[in-house]
Motif scaffolding. Structure first.
Motif, short mmCIF file in Angstrom:
data_model
loop_
_atom_site.label_atom_id
_atom_site.label_comp_id
_atom_site.label_asym_id
_atom_site.label_seq_id
_atom_site.Cartn_x
_atom_site.Cartn_y
_atom_site.Cartn_z
N ILE A 1 1.48 7.27 -6.53
CA ILE A 1 0.41 8.21 -6.83
C ILE A 1 0.86 9.64 -6.55
N SER A 2 1.54 9.84 -5.42
CA SER A 2 2.07 11.17 -5.08
C SER A 2 3.09 11.63 -6.12
N LEU B 1 0.83 -1.20 0.00
CA LEU B 1 0.00 0.00 0.00
C LEU B 1 0.87 1.25 0.00
N ASN B 2 1.97 1.23 0.74
CA ASN B 2 2.86 2.39 0.79
C ASN B 2 3.43 2.70 -0.59
N LYS C 1 -7.67 5.94 -4.32
CA LYS C 1 -6.83 7.07 -4.74
C LYS C 1 -6.28 6.84 -6.14
N LEU C 2 -6.02 5.57 -6.47
CA LEU C 2 -5.50 5.25 -7.80
C LEU C 2 -6.52 5.59 -8.88
N LEU C 3 -7.81 5.40 -8.58
CA LEU C 3 -8.85 5.73 -9.56
C LEU C 3 -8.88 7.23 -9.85
N GLU C 4 -8.41 8.03 -8.91
CA GLU C 4 -8.41 9.48 -9.12
C GLU C 4 -7.38 9.91 -10.16
N VAL C 5 -6.28 9.15 -10.28
CA VAL C 5 -5.17 9.60 -11.13
C VAL C 5 -5.05 8.84 -12.44
N TYR D 1 -9.49 -6.41 1.47
CA TYR D 1 -9.64 -5.25 0.58
C TYR D 1 -10.15 -4.04 1.36
N SER D 2 -11.23 -4.21 2.11
CA SER D 2 -11.88 -3.07 2.75
C SER D 2 -11.08 -2.54 3.93
N ASN D 3 -10.36 -3.40 4.63
CA ASN D 3 -9.65 -2.96 5.84
C ASN D 3 -8.27 -2.40 5.56
N HIS D 4 -7.68 -2.68 4.40
CA HIS D 4 -6.29 -2.25 4.18
C HIS D 4 -6.06 -1.59 2.83
#
Length: 1008
Positions: free
Chosen positions: A230-231, A223-224, A398-402, A388-391
């Motif tokens: 993304i950043s 996840l990191n 956020k990936l869908l935003e970019v 999926y939902s917890n982590h």
């Protein structure tokens, strides 16, 4: 004399026309022949011969017959005499050729700049274009120094023109140049005026940090890593590089600019002229934006796969533990087995039921297993949804935003609509999706997830579980991305698949068909395939009863074909003696000296050009540093270790030179140079005639795993990467590739055959089972070379019929045969097949991209057609392979060569226990390419040593036929790879000079 040109070459280039024959009327004897030879050499090479040694003997004979003079008369013609000079002057007047003037040089530079400024920077291609233009203008080449000056001047001016063009485009984009400067200057912001530099050091650190972040490679799948990429993408996009800023500029030019920016720190970039700085930074950001976008797609795919794999592992462990608690199953199975063996002819009711304790026991056991399987699937879905939902949900949202996902196929529009739906509700905390929304289910939610995703209350309408639906959407998205039915805007690897195909196919269709040597008519193509199938199947059917190593019968338990491998070849008796003699003559040679000798004899390291435009390193010092750097990377010992040796170069100097000179492009070019030099140096009396086949296979290298491309390999066990080699019969590597462990070896095999760039004309490829498939057979047929695999489960292979009329033709093969080839499918899609093959040949798409689109989409019509071509070609190969013992041994021998090459990797790549100790993909690739270079240098020097040794009369009749068959230049018993590095450029190996190559080789000219 030079080498013979061959009948076709002699007739084409050394036949006198009627006018040319008339120019000889007032000349006799040696003068007549010398004049004629100079004339034809001029029209052939675009210059006059400098000496008699440049002339092909068969060409001299051909000209002599036409001139009516004995060929031996040429020995009395002095090419440096006044008469020869007068003849050259006369020929210039007759032909229109002239010596190169200063005006010509200026015009040539201008022409080169016009041709190459936008897309060409390879010196050898620019040289070829220069020679082509001089020939077109009837200009004799100037001195070598002048040619080099013209090329350097043209490259410099071409780069200046390209920089000016792109800089002007950047200047027209509002605020873009200021935002670019903000990446390297302190006190600047992207949108406002310069700030007071009260904290100069902090600002400098911030500048370094931002640029370093943009250049940085991703970490492992987590996840990191997803959030960091993304950043990073947002930072790059914030600069606002115009989308079309590099329109019309070639990829290699952009790559060269990007390499300069990557090798430069902010302080170095500040010293450049503003226009140059802006273009370099724009190229870096332009390329990084595509790479980061690709990385995010890879992370998306890997994350969804990881959630699924971990869910399956967790649930499997739980169910195994629960299953082992149930008592009596093992005893029950034993009683049933004993009863069945005791009465094999009895009925189930009479034998099995009593042993099991009755019919009810068996029914209960079946019901329990069904319930267990259903519970397993249900539990796996629960764990997937929870993970999926917890982590992972936050990062994926956020990936869908970019990322902007698109599809050109209406069948997959539901997934695009589902992505838009879950993005609209990404901040929602409700259990269900809103009732007013249209929720796509078909093509998004798999059947086994449907009951889990839908909730039917006692009262009211059916509802869709929000987080479960999101998990289903991401699984569907991963499946579509992997077959390129959904693509990503701004990506490279994951771009629109339509961009993979040549956009000029319609206008250049005839040319592309000709390049592939394929007929324009589809029926002509299929008719040829049918004829070959009938010929090979007929030959096997006729010979099968007399072949002791193969039988075909439906009675065989594991497939209709029963095949026995060829017996091992006889062991060579004298090769070890030869190797010992070599060690005795030259002693134990340090590996660095092998590399040095190869570099000095071939000039291969000249291919390592600097990424900048100006370098002030002395040529001799530069060569030493490049040798040390190539050794450091190729042995995996590292620059720090090598810098401690005896050579007078510091670690800082070596690292600086590595940053400026060591590139993947340069190392590949150096590998091509040494391969070509080896081919030219080989003596036919020792090695036989040159081969046109190569063997290819992969080997596994351990590697650091804090990155997204190091993967677990089930066959080799452990994390690492694959290196895929293409090795010809004489143990010379012509191509190498760094691959992920899950990459297609079929694609890698084809890619190496298409991209090796050496002088070898490769017409066949030996591969192991992993390197072949029916699609692979189809592509190689279209690309014009033979795929020659060793198929492990050949006993289960099916032979296809050429047509329905052949139903009863091949009686001896009947048990191994299946349906006819669907020729109509091939014919209906023939033009598209050529288009995809052309995409691979010209490089608009990688083979892996083509295969990714095909192998996961069975309904694709071009895929179906390619599959039919592959089935026909595989049938042709298998029929030939089964009856031809020589072909079987040939393939086995070729694969043994590549296995021997893989064995040498461990000796050469000894540092750090052979583990690739970097998390950067580019550094891993440099290590592999340097290993390639080091190992080919060993083969080159060993080739010369063997030839020198066998030239000794003492060895004239020592080698037997078995020795010559097994003779290889890949051995290392005389090599010292370890120890302190001592580089002495004055010490050389005493070896004979190889035979010179043909004069003035002419590569393909640069594209206009």
């Amino acid at each position: 004399m030079g080498r013979d040109l061959g009948l076709d070459g002699v007739v084409d280039h050394f036949t006198l026309s009627s006018d040319e024959a008339g120019w000889l009327r007032n000349k006799t004897g040696a003068t007549r022949l010398g004049f004629a030879v100079q004339l034809k050499f001029l029209t052939w090479r675009g210059r006059f011969p400098r000496m008699r040694l440049e002339l092909p003997p068969d060409a001299v004979e051909h000209v002599a017959k036409q001139a009516g003079v004995a060929a031996s008369e040429l020995a009395f013609y002095d090419f440096t005499s006044r008469a020869a000079k007068r003849h050259r002057s006369e020929l210039r007047d007759l032909t229109g050729w002239h010596e190169c003037s200063k005006t010509d040089l200026v015009k040539l530079v201008s022409h080169l700049v016009d041709v190459i400024w936008h897309d060409e920077r390879r010196e050898e291609q620019v040289r070829a274009e220069l020679l082509r233009q001089m020939r077109a203008d009837l200009i004799e080449p100037p001195t070598a120094a002048q040619v080099d000056t013209v090329i350097r001047s043209a490259l410099h001016q071409a780069d200046e023109r390209a920089v000016a063009e792109v800089a002007a485009r950047l200047a027209r984009a509002e605020g873009c140049t200021r935002r670019l400067d903000a990446l390297v200057f302190t006190g600047l912001t992207g949108d406002g005026p310069a700030q007071d530099d009260a904290t100069g050091q902090d600002d400098e650190d911030d500048v370094e940090s931002v640029l370093a972040d943009i250049k940085a490679y991703p970490g492992n799948v987590s996840l990191n890593s997803l959030l960091e990429e993304i950043s990073k993408l947002k930072q790059v996009r914030a600069v606002g590089i115009p989308e079309k800023v590099f329109a019309g500029i070639g990829v290699q030019v952009i790559n060269a600019w990007r390499a300069r920016a990557s090798a430069s720190s902010p302080s170095h970039l500040r010293r450049f002229a503003p226009e140059v700085r802006h273009v370099l930074l724009a190229a870096l950001l332009f390329q990084r934006q595509r790479e980061i976008t690709d990385t995010l797609v890879e992370l998306l795919n890997s994350t969804v796969h990881r959630i699924n794999a971990r869910a399956e592992k967790k649930v499997t462990e739980a169910f195994v533990a629960e299953f082992t608690k149930v008592r009596g199953k093992a005893g029950l199975l034993g009683r049933i087995a004993a009863a069945s063996l005791g009465a094999p002819e009895g009925s189930v009711r009479e034998v099995v039921y009593p042993a099991a304790g009755g019919e009810k026991t068996l029914k209960d056991l079946v019901a329990e297993m069904k319930a267990t399987n259903a519970a397993f699937a249900r539990s796996k879905r629960e764990v997937f949804k929870s993970s999926y939902s917890n982590h992972y949900r936050a990062g994926l949202m956020k990936l869908l935003e970019v990322l902007d996902f698109r599809s050109s196929n209406d069948r997959h529009k539901p997934v695009i609509e589902a992505l838009a739906l879950i993005e609209r509700h990404k901040d929602s905390s409700t259990t269900y999706l809103p009732l007013g929304e249209t929720v796509p289910l078909d093509g998004v939610v798999r059947k086994d997830w449907m009951e889990f995703a839908l909730h039917t209350p006692d009262k009211g309408p059916q509802r869709v579980m929000r987080t479960v639906y999101e998990a289903c959407v991401f699984q569907a998205l991963r499946d579509r991305l992997r077959c390129k039915e959904i693509w990503v805007v701004g990506a490279d690897k994951w771009r629109n698949p339509d961009d993979d195909l040549p956009d000029d196919f319609e206008t250049r269709r005839a040319e592309y068909y000709e390049k592939l040597n394929k007929p324009r008519e589809a029926k002509v193509f299929t008719a040829q395939l049918q004829r070959e199938m009938r010929a090979e199947l007929g030959a096997l059917d006729t010979k099968l009863p007399k072949l002791p190593w193969v039988t075909i019968s439906g009675k065989h338990r594991n497939g209709a074909i029963k095949f026995t491998e060829p017996e091992p070849q006889k062991e060579p008796k004298n090769l070890r003696k030869l190797k010992k003699a070599i060690r005795k003559k030259w002693g134990t040679v340090a590996l660095i000296d092998i590399l040095k000798e190869a570099a000095l004899r071939t000039g291969m390291l000249k291919a390592l050009a600097p990424v900048g435009t100006r370098e002030a390193i002395d040529e001799a010092k530069l060569l030493e540093r490049l040798l040390l750097i190539a050794y450091a990377y190729g042995t995996n010992s590292g620059i720090s270790s090598v810098a401690a040796g005896e050579h007078g170069h510091s670690e800082e100097e070596l690292r600086y030179t590595a940053r400026r000179y060591l590139t993947a492009v340069g190392l590949k070019a150096a590998g091509v140079e040494i391969a070509n030099a080896t081919f030219a140096a080989r003596q036919e009396t020792v090695w036989g005639q040159g081969t046109t086949t190569v063997a290819s296979d992969s080997t596994h290298f351990k590697a650091w795993d804090r990155n997204i491309f190091t993967e677990w390999h089930s066959r080799y066990g452990g994390r690492g990467v694959l290196v895929y080699w293409h090795i010809e019969k004489g143990s010379m590597a012509i191509h190498s590739q760094l691959l992920n462990c899950t990459a297609s070896e079929v694609a890698a095999a084809i890619e190496g055959m298409m991209r090796h760039a050496t002088a070898m004309k490769a017409e066949g490829n030996y591969v192991d089972s992993h390197g072949q498939s029916e699609i692979g057979f189809g592509l190689t047929r279209l690309l014009g070379y033979d795929l020659l695999p060793r198929i492990k489960q050949i006993n289960k292979v099916k032979l296809y019929r050429p047509g329905r009329e052949d139903e009863d033709t091949y009686d001896n093969l009947a048990d191994a045969m299946t349906r006819p080839i669907r020729w109509d499918v091939i014919e209906n899609n023939y033009d598209q097949l050529i288009k995809y093959a052309t995409a691979i040949r010209v490089g608009t798409a990688s083979t892996e991209a083509i295969l990714r689109r095909f192998t996961r989409t069975a309904s694709h019509p071009v895929y179906q057609a390619m599959l039919e071509v592959g089935k026909a070609q595989k049938t042709i190969f298998v029929a030939r392979y089964l009856r031809d013992r020589d072909l079987q041994r040939e393939i086995q021998g070729g694969l043994n060569v590549v296995e021997g090459w893989n064995g040498a990797n461990d000796i050469i790549f000894f540092g750090k226990s052979g583990e690739l100790s970097s998390n950067r993909r580019d550094q891993q690739e440099l290590s592999v390419l340097a290993l390639h270079l080091l190992q080919t240098a060993l083969v080159f020097v060993n080739t010369l040593m063997i030839q020198d040794m066998l030239a000794d009369p003492e060895w004239a009749d020592v080698l037997t036929e078995e020795d010559k068959r097994a003779l290889t230049p890949l051995f290392w018993m005389h090599i010292q790879p370890y120890g302190e590095v001592r580089l002495n450029m004055g010490s050389r190996l005493q070896l004979a000079q190889p035979v010179p190559q043909d004069p003035d080789p002419e590569p393909e000219p640069a594209a206009a």
